[in-house]
Design a protein around this motif. Sequence first.
Motif, short mmCIF file in Angstrom:
data_model
loop_
_atom_site.label_atom_id
_atom_site.label_comp_id
_atom_site.label_asym_id
_atom_site.label_seq_id
_atom_site.Cartn_x
_atom_site.Cartn_y
_atom_site.Cartn_z
N ASP A 40 0.81 -1.22 0.00
CA ASP A 40 0.00 0.00 0.00
C ASP A 40 0.84 1.27 0.00
O ASP A 40 0.53 2.22 -0.69
CB ASP A 40 -0.93 0.01 1.22
CG ASP A 40 -1.91 -1.13 1.16
OD1 ASP A 40 -2.28 -1.52 0.04
OD2 ASP A 40 -2.29 -1.64 2.22
N ARG A 43 2.26 2.01 -3.43
CA ARG A 43 1.29 2.50 -4.39
C ARG A 43 1.10 4.00 -4.28
O ARG A 43 0.87 4.67 -5.25
CB ARG A 43 -0.06 1.79 -4.19
CG ARG A 43 -0.13 0.51 -4.93
CD ARG A 43 -1.56 0.03 -4.98
NE ARG A 43 -1.49 -1.41 -4.86
CZ ARG A 43 -1.98 -2.11 -3.87
NH1 ARG A 43 -2.62 -1.54 -2.90
NH2 ARG A 43 -1.86 -3.41 -3.84
N SER A 143 -5.57 -6.19 0.56
CA SER A 143 -6.31 -6.09 -0.70
C SER A 143 -7.26 -7.29 -0.81
O SER A 143 -7.09 -8.28 -0.09
CB SER A 143 -5.33 -6.11 -1.88
OG SER A 143 -4.78 -7.41 -2.02
N ASP A 145 -7.31 -9.52 -3.10
CA ASP A 145 -6.49 -10.69 -3.45
C ASP A 145 -5.78 -11.25 -2.21
O ASP A 145 -5.69 -12.46 -2.04
CB ASP A 145 -5.43 -10.33 -4.51
CG ASP A 145 -6.00 -10.23 -5.91
OD1 ASP A 145 -7.11 -10.77 -6.15
OD2 ASP A 145 -5.34 -9.63 -6.76
N GLN A 146 -5.26 -10.37 -1.37
CA GLN A 146 -4.59 -10.82 -0.15
C GLN A 146 -5.57 -11.50 0.79
O GLN A 146 -5.27 -12.55 1.36
CB GLN A 146 -3.90 -9.65 0.55
CG GLN A 146 -2.69 -9.14 -0.20
CD GLN A 146 -2.17 -7.83 0.36
OE1 GLN A 146 -2.90 -7.03 0.94
NE2 GLN A 146 -0.87 -7.60 0.19
#
Length: 182
Positions: A40, A43, A143, A145-146
């Motif tokens: 994070d 990003r 996220s 996905d995580q």
Amino acid sequence: MTRGSGLRITPEEAAGLAERGHSRGSSPAGKVKAAAPPNDAARSGSTAGQARHAALKRAALAALKAEGCWAWSQPVGALKVGDRFVRFGVAGQGDIVGSVPIPCPEAERFTLLHDEHCHLCGGTEHIPRALVVEVKTGAGKLSPDQQSFLAEARRRGWLVIVCRDTVDELVATVRWAMGRAR
């Protein structure tokens, strides 16, 4: 921020780490360019955030090693190599992967009764349990996905730990899993 048994670094310390080259994205050859890193802080373009994340990951790896675990950093991302785009890792996978040595419940019985080795641990007296650690700093969130990857790992019996800002909870959880809670 104060220092305890876990690692906490100030934004100034993180910036110092970044100045000394402890950040992502550069390549000596110039042919390989890093795509956006998955964490994070990266990003948002925060060099201090990247340095804090990297320092916490190093501290987590050192703490796991000190507790007798076998663990390594497992990067996920993509690189542009020449005109090709290469992806590596599994989407959502944790920052650290490894195993925790869980004491074998049968090893002592086999050692006392026979010269044979236990069929569970093969004489090592430990059964490896898969481990995945996701490192997050500040208000970093998992996220989708995580969340999905960690839920599947937990469903399959892996020890799943989200390490936030210090390694204290990581160490406590590993010790608990190994039967050595202190």
